[in-house]
Write a protein that holds these residues in place. Structure first.
Motif, PDB file in Angstrom:
ATOM      1  N   PHE A  31     -31.225   1.239   7.137  1.00 29.67           N
ATOM      2  CA  PHE A  31     -31.083   2.683   6.930  1.00 29.67           C
ATOM      3  C   PHE A  31     -31.442   3.442   8.192  1.00 29.67           C
ATOM      4  N   TYR A  58     -25.779  -0.800  -1.329  1.00 28.16           N
ATOM      5  CA  TYR A  58     -26.656   0.361  -1.463  1.00 28.16           C
ATOM      6  C   TYR A  58     -25.902   1.619  -1.875  1.00 28.16           C
ATOM      7  N   TYR A 114     -31.395  10.794   5.824  1.00 28.11           N
ATOM      8  CA  TYR A 114     -29.974  10.673   6.157  1.00 28.11           C
ATOM      9  C   TYR A 114     -29.121  11.565   5.261  1.00 28.11           C
ATOM     10  N   PHE A 149     -33.587   6.951   4.104  1.00 27.34           N
ATOM     11  CA  PHE A 149     -32.307   7.252   3.471  1.00 27.34           C
ATOM     12  C   PHE A 149     -32.269   8.701   3.000  1.00 27.34           C
ATOM     13  N   THR A 182     -20.540   5.173   2.960  1.00 28.89           N
ATOM     14  CA  THR A 182     -21.972   4.902   3.091  1.00 28.89           C
ATOM     15  C   THR A 182     -22.678   5.231   1.778  1.00 28.89           C
TER      16      THR A 182
END
Length: 280
Positions: free
Chosen positions: A245, A195, A153, A150, A180
């Motif tokens: 993820f 999340y 990302y 994550f 997101t």
């Protein structure tokens, strides 16, 4: 001399925070001495309320990482969190006085620096605040920065944001962030979980997003997400769901330029537009 901040979202109010403290990159020192005992108590009560809600609603990765924040009875010092965070994923927190413009924001993310608002809401705003404060940023965002996939990302998003700014596509990309990093759902082995930081820091939206039959929950698709508008002052009527993820990271590996070009001029979807309307 600090540059003039910009205002985001639907609000016409000037942003809160003392921007005179910020440097050219909009970062500033965390003014820890300015926090009152009432501020620390507000943080403690917010942390206590949200942490009780997490089981069965929050991503297990988030629950596992939450203790890495450290202090739960007082507002944490950023340098103490950074000692653990940098060791885990090479990210670090930087203080900002409030919302900051797109290019400085993207630049910080691209360099693995997460901007955290250093002021906290008033007791009167305990249940709802329009702008992100230190509790939203720390509790909602930072735990998942301890997750390597994550964390990568979020850096990739920052790098993509700089490219999108040059292409005039920031509005489309901002919707990916919203659906997101702020309001994302993930399907785990035990079921649907949240999340996104906007969900995880909200006592009302956390159970609503996972359990309510009212909103629609769609598989995350880049084009659909980038065409979907959102509201900042209500619970979401549309959520986008990922399976992992890693899926999110892999999905954003491509060059978005052709997507931006293809979506220009196409109609947008309202925040509450149902999926069945798309094929009607």
């Amino acid at each position: 001399m600090a540059v003039e901040p910009v205002v985001y979202g639907a609000s016409e109010r000037p942003p809160r925070g003392d921007y005179a403290r910020a440097g050219a990159d909009y970062t500033c020192a965390q003014n820890y001495a300015a926090y009152t005992e009432a501020d620390h108590d507000t943080y403690r009560r917010l942390y206590e309320r949200q942490s009780r809600l997490l089981p069965g609603l929050a991503s297990q990765a988030f629950i596992d990482a939450l203790p890495s924040l450290g202090e739960r009875d007082r507002i944490p010092r950023f340098e103490e969190v950074n000692e653990r965070l940098y060791q885990a994923t090479r990210w670090e927190l930087v203080a900002v006085p409030g919302l900051i413009p797109e290019v400085p924001f993207f630049t910080l993310l691209a360099n693995r620096k997460f901007p955290v608002t250093d002021w906290i809401r008033t007791p009167e705003e305990f249940d709802y605040i329009v702008e992100p404060d230190i509790f939203h940023d720390l509790f909602g965002h930072v735990p998942l920065l301890f997750n390597p996939v994550f964390a990568d990302y979020v850096q990739r998003y920052g790098q993509g944001g700089l490219k999108a700014h040059g292409l005039g596509a920031c509005e489309m990309l901002s919707r990916l962030y919203w659906y997101t990093i702020e309001f994302g759902l993930i399907r785990e082995s035990e079921g649907l979980r949240a999340y996104g930081a906007g969900i995880l820091s909200s006592s009302g939206e956390l159970p609503y997003s996972v359990q309510s039959p009212e909103p629609q929950r769609l598989p995350l698709q880049l084009a659909r997400t980038m065409r979907t508008r959102y509201k900042i002052d209500t619970f979401q009527q549309t959520y986008f769901v990922i399976d992992s993820f890693q899926q999110l990271f892999d999905m954003t590996a491509a060059d978005f330029s052709p997507i931006y070009q293809a979506l220009k001029g196409q109609p947008e979807f309202a925040a509450n537009e149902r999926e069945e309307a798309l094929t009607a």
